[in-house]
Design a protein around this motif. Structure first.
Motif, PDB file in Angstrom:
ATOM      1  N   ALA A  95      13.747  12.699   1.318  1.00 50.52           N
ATOM      2  CA  ALA A  95      13.747  14.085   1.780  1.00 50.52           C
ATOM      3  C   ALA A  95      13.125  15.006   0.737  1.00 50.52           C
ATOM      4  CB  ALA A  95      15.170  14.527   2.092  1.00 50.52           C
ATOM      5  N   ALA A  96      13.294  14.628  -0.535  1.00 50.69           N
ATOM      6  CA  ALA A  96      12.766  15.474  -1.610  1.00 50.69           C
ATOM      7  C   ALA A  96      11.259  15.330  -1.771  1.00 50.69           C
ATOM      8  CB  ALA A  96      13.472  15.140  -2.925  1.00 50.69           C
ATOM      9  N   ASP A  97      10.752  14.099  -1.667  1.00 48.81           N
ATOM     10  CA  ASP A  97       9.311  13.911  -1.911  1.00 48.81           C
ATOM     11  C   ASP A  97       8.512  13.665  -0.632  1.00 48.81           C
ATOM     12  OD1 ASP A  97       9.703  11.237  -1.190  1.00 48.81           O
ATOM     13  OD2 ASP A  97       9.589  10.468  -3.235  1.00 48.81           O
ATOM     14  N   HIS A  98       9.214  13.602   0.502  1.00 51.72           N
ATOM     15  CA  HIS A  98       8.583  13.465   1.824  1.00 51.72           C
ATOM     16  C   HIS A  98       7.836  12.139   1.985  1.00 51.72           C
ATOM     17  CE1 HIS A  98       9.684  17.604   2.487  1.00 51.72           C
ATOM     18  NE2 HIS A  98       9.024  17.967   1.401  1.00 51.72           N
ATOM     19  N   GLN A  99       8.216  11.148   1.196  1.00 50.75           N
ATOM     20  CA  GLN A  99       7.666   9.804   1.389  1.00 50.75           C
ATOM     21  C   GLN A  99       8.745   8.938   2.022  1.00 50.75           C
ATOM     22  OE1 GLN A  99       5.946   7.712  -2.019  1.00 50.75           O
ATOM     23  NE2 GLN A  99       6.035   5.768  -0.902  1.00 50.75           N
ATOM     24  N   TRP A 100       8.579   8.634   3.303  1.00 47.04           N
ATOM     25  CA  TRP A 100       9.586   7.908   4.073  1.00 47.04           C
ATOM     26  C   TRP A 100       9.223   6.447   4.284  1.00 47.04           C
ATOM     27  CZ3 TRP A 100      14.025  10.547   5.124  1.00 47.04           C
ATOM     28  CH2 TRP A 100      13.974  11.943   5.029  1.00 47.04           C
ATOM     29  N   THR A 101       8.076   6.014   3.776  1.00 46.36           N
ATOM     30  CA  THR A 101       7.662   4.616   3.892  1.00 46.36           C
ATOM     31  C   THR A 101       7.551   4.009   2.503  1.00 46.36           C
ATOM     32  OG1 THR A 101       5.322   5.241   3.909  1.00 46.36           O
ATOM     33  CG2 THR A 101       6.425   5.022   6.052  1.00 46.36           C
ATOM     34  N   PHE A 102       7.682   2.685   2.436  1.00 38.21           N
ATOM     35  CA  PHE A 102       7.791   2.028   1.135  1.00 38.21           C
ATOM     36  C   PHE A 102       7.660   0.520   1.318  1.00 38.21           C
ATOM     37  CE2 PHE A 102      11.744   3.828   2.873  1.00 38.21           C
ATOM     38  CZ  PHE A 102      12.300   2.683   3.420  1.00 38.21           C
ATOM     39  N   LEU A 103       7.606  -0.183   0.209  1.00 34.47           N
ATOM     40  CA  LEU A 103       7.674  -1.638   0.218  1.00 34.47           C
ATOM     41  C   LEU A 103       9.142  -2.038   0.246  1.00 34.47           C
ATOM     42  CD1 LEU A 103       6.252  -4.432  -0.083  1.00 34.47           C
ATOM     43  CD2 LEU A 103       6.551  -4.169  -2.561  1.00 34.47           C
ATOM     44  N   TYR A 104       9.511  -2.812   1.250  1.00 28.66           N
ATOM     45  CA  TYR A 104      10.883  -3.316   1.366  1.00 28.66           C
ATOM     46  C   TYR A 104      10.874  -4.803   1.044  1.00 28.66           C
ATOM     47  CZ  TYR A 104      15.272  -4.852   3.541  1.00 28.66           C
ATOM     48  OH  TYR A 104      16.518  -5.410   3.778  1.00 28.66           O
ATOM     49  N   THR A 105      11.773  -5.205   0.157  1.00 29.90           N
ATOM     50  CA  THR A 105      11.883  -6.620  -0.213  1.00 29.90           C
ATOM     51  C   THR A 105      13.351  -7.030  -0.201  1.00 29.90           C
ATOM     52  OG1 THR A 105      12.108  -6.219  -2.598  1.00 29.90           O
ATOM     53  CG2 THR A 105       9.876  -6.412  -1.715  1.00 29.90           C
ATOM     54  N   ALA A 106      13.614  -8.228   0.287  1.00 28.68           N
ATOM     55  CA  ALA A 106      14.998  -8.712   0.319  1.00 28.68           C
ATOM     56  C   ALA A 106      15.008 -10.226   0.462  1.00 28.68           C
ATOM     57  CB  ALA A 106      15.767  -8.077   1.477  1.00 28.68           C
ATOM     58  N   ALA A 107      16.040 -10.846  -0.071  1.00 28.50           N
ATOM     59  CA  ALA A 107      16.250 -12.283   0.123  1.00 28.50           C
ATOM     60  C   ALA A 107      17.749 -12.548   0.022  1.00 28.50           C
ATOM     61  CB  ALA A 107      15.491 -13.094  -0.924  1.00 28.50           C
ATOM     62  N   HIS A 122       9.273  12.005  14.127  1.00 27.91           N
ATOM     63  CA  HIS A 122       8.329  13.117  14.318  1.00 27.91           C
ATOM     64  C   HIS A 122       8.704  14.292  13.415  1.00 27.91           C
ATOM     65  CE1 HIS A 122       5.509  15.752  16.375  1.00 27.91           C
ATOM     66  NE2 HIS A 122       6.481  16.643  16.512  1.00 27.91           N
ATOM     67  N   ARG A 123       9.986  14.592  13.337  1.00 23.48           N
ATOM     68  CA  ARG A 123      10.429  15.696  12.478  1.00 23.48           C
ATOM     69  C   ARG A 123      10.170  15.378  11.008  1.00 23.48           C
ATOM     70  NH1 ARG A 123      16.213  18.620  13.185  1.00 23.48           N
ATOM     71  NH2 ARG A 123      15.054  19.515  14.932  1.00 23.48           N
ATOM     72  N   GLN A 124      10.307  14.122  10.632  1.00 18.98           N
ATOM     73  CA  GLN A 124      10.049  13.721   9.249  1.00 18.98           C
ATOM     74  C   GLN A 124       8.550  13.675   8.937  1.00 18.98           C
ATOM     75  OE1 GLN A 124      13.943  10.719   9.124  1.00 18.98           O
ATOM     76  NE2 GLN A 124      11.965   9.937   8.525  1.00 18.98           N
ATOM     77  N   GLY A 125       7.727  13.721   9.977  1.00 21.44           N
ATOM     78  CA  GLY A 125       6.286  13.675   9.771  1.00 21.44           C
ATOM     79  C   GLY A 125       5.745  12.281   9.556  1.00 21.44           C
ATOM     80  N   VAL A 126       6.431  11.279  10.114  1.00 22.62           N
ATOM     81  CA  VAL A 126       5.998   9.891   9.960  1.00 22.62           C
ATOM     82  C   VAL A 126       5.925   9.226  11.330  1.00 22.62           C
ATOM     83  CG1 VAL A 126       6.869   9.589   7.621  1.00 22.62           C
ATOM     84  CG2 VAL A 126       8.375   9.139   9.555  1.00 22.62           C
ATOM     85  N   THR A 127       5.267   8.088  11.361  1.00 21.13           N
ATOM     86  CA  THR A 127       5.141   7.323  12.591  1.00 21.13           C
ATOM     87  C   THR A 127       5.697   5.927  12.382  1.00 21.13           C
ATOM     88  OG1 THR A 127       3.135   8.525  13.221  1.00 21.13           O
ATOM     89  CG2 THR A 127       3.529   6.409  14.312  1.00 21.13           C
ATOM     90  N   ALA A 146       0.814  -1.217   0.000  1.00 15.11           N
ATOM     91  CA  ALA A 146       0.000   0.000   0.000  1.00 15.11           C
ATOM     92  C   ALA A 146       0.848   1.268   0.000  1.00 15.11           C
ATOM     93  CB  ALA A 146      -0.933  -0.001   1.215  1.00 15.11           C
ATOM     94  N   CYS A 147       2.128   1.127   0.320  1.00 12.60           N
ATOM     95  CA  CYS A 147       3.031   2.286   0.323  1.00 12.60           C
ATOM     96  C   CYS A 147       3.596   2.586  -1.062  1.00 12.60           C
ATOM     97  CB  CYS A 147       4.187   2.057   1.296  1.00 12.60           C
ATOM     98  SG  CYS A 147       3.703   2.019   3.032  1.00 12.60           S
TER      99      CYS A 147
END
Length: 320
Positions: free
Chosen positions: A290-302, A186-191, A45-46
């Motif tokens: 920092a540029a688009d203020h989106q600090w959450t995302f889908l993380y994938t790794a294996a 908090h400064r980044q505006g995320v939880t 959803a991110c």
């Protein structure tokens, strides 16, 4: 710490919480069990923009790779290339095409990598209470293989400690706690939410490429998280499945209060089963966040499926 008696890590972590047995007596992936289908969809959803970032550092760079002091640099060697054909020693294939081939010799934790949950222990017990004798000659319990077979997918969140403190890179030995992480969020505006895959940028690995190896390793002392019972409790209550940082140890090497080396490896990984990912390259991702203020995302790794491995290289992919 000079003149002070350093306690056994057992004493330091005597009352530290454990997740042993929480997912059964045969579990080998620990807190990654928190990453259910619900958490995967929360990560999906991110995805808002279709941007992708890969987090592995370059491997086999002729100028050297950032690795833990004392570990050997990776060595990549051509075993077939145009030179073999020029001297008449190349193989002949139907159709007369030519090919190149190579091998690499490396420490399995000599690049961006996942630790196996059994990588570090005390009192002869690794993650989930398995006997440390299971590590002899190759790990038969809690190796990196089950992590590689399972894969890691969920909602990732980047906390940029360097940017929070107005720096390109944290100072050698500079510390921070979970309270600092919350203040930066908090400064980044995320939880930071329960079961988030937690990525922390210090700028440390990025500084290797700016400073060069000689300056980077001079009086080497990494910045990072520091141990406290409160920090461990926070990680436990937040059900953090995976800690990812742009340092080589995810914590300051020597705890500045107790003098114990790598207490969080034992408190978080051995006791809680939290997967540790180290040597991640987070600078490009951080700049974009920092540029688009989106600090959450889908993380994938294996990580690579290394049978018996105490760790394995990985190239995590982040999708925003």
């Amino acid at each position: 710490m000079e003149g002070k008696t350093v306690p056994h890590v057992r004493e330091l972590l005597e009352n530290s919480p454990k997740n042993w047995g929480k997912w059964g007596p045969n579990d080998e992936v620990g807190s990654l069990n928190y990453l259910t289908s619900v958490e995967i969809l929360r990560g999906v959803a991110c995805v808002k923009q279709g941007k992708t970032f890969t987090l592995q550092v370059r491997l086999g760079d002729p100028d050297g790779d950032p690795i833990w002091p004392g570990r050997q640099q990776a060595k990549r060697i051509n075993i077939m290339d145009k030179g073999h054909y020029l001297c008449g020693k190349g193989p002949h294939y139907p159709g007369q095409y030519e090919s190149a081939d190579d091998v690499i010799f490396m420490n399995l934790q000599g690049s961006t990598q996942y630790d196996a949950l059994g990588h570090v222990w005390y009192d002869d017990q690794i993650w989930n209470g398995y006997n440390a004798n299971t590590t002899i000659g190759g790990m038969t319990k809690a190796s990196v293989l089950p992590i590689g077979e399972r894969g890691v997918v969920g909602r990732g969140i980047l906390i940029d400690m360097a940017r929070h403190r107005g720096k390109d890179v944290l100072e050698p030995g500079e510390t921070f706690t979970h309270l600092d992480l919350l203040a930066a969020a908090h400064r980044q505006g995320v939880t930071i939410e329960k079961r988030d895959i937690l990525l922390i940028r210090t700028g440390w690995i990025g500084s290797y490429y700016k400073l060069g190896a000689e300056a980077f390793y001079k009086e080497f002392k990494e910045p990072g998280l520091t141990y406290s019972p409160e920090l461990v409790t926070w990680f436990q209550e937040m059900e953090i499945p995976n800690l990812v940082t742009d340092t080589m140890a995810n914590e300051v090497t020597i705890d500045p209060v107790s003098g114990v080396e790598l207490p969080l490896h034992n408190a978080l990984m051995r006791n809680l089963g939290i997967a540790l990912t180290e040597i991640a390259m987070l600078d490009p991702l951080a700049d974009d966040c920092a540029a688009d203020h989106q600090w959450t995302f889908l993380y994938t790794a294996a990580p690579l499926k290394i049978v018996g491995g105490s760790g394995a290289p990985v190239n995590p992919v982040v999708i925003k």
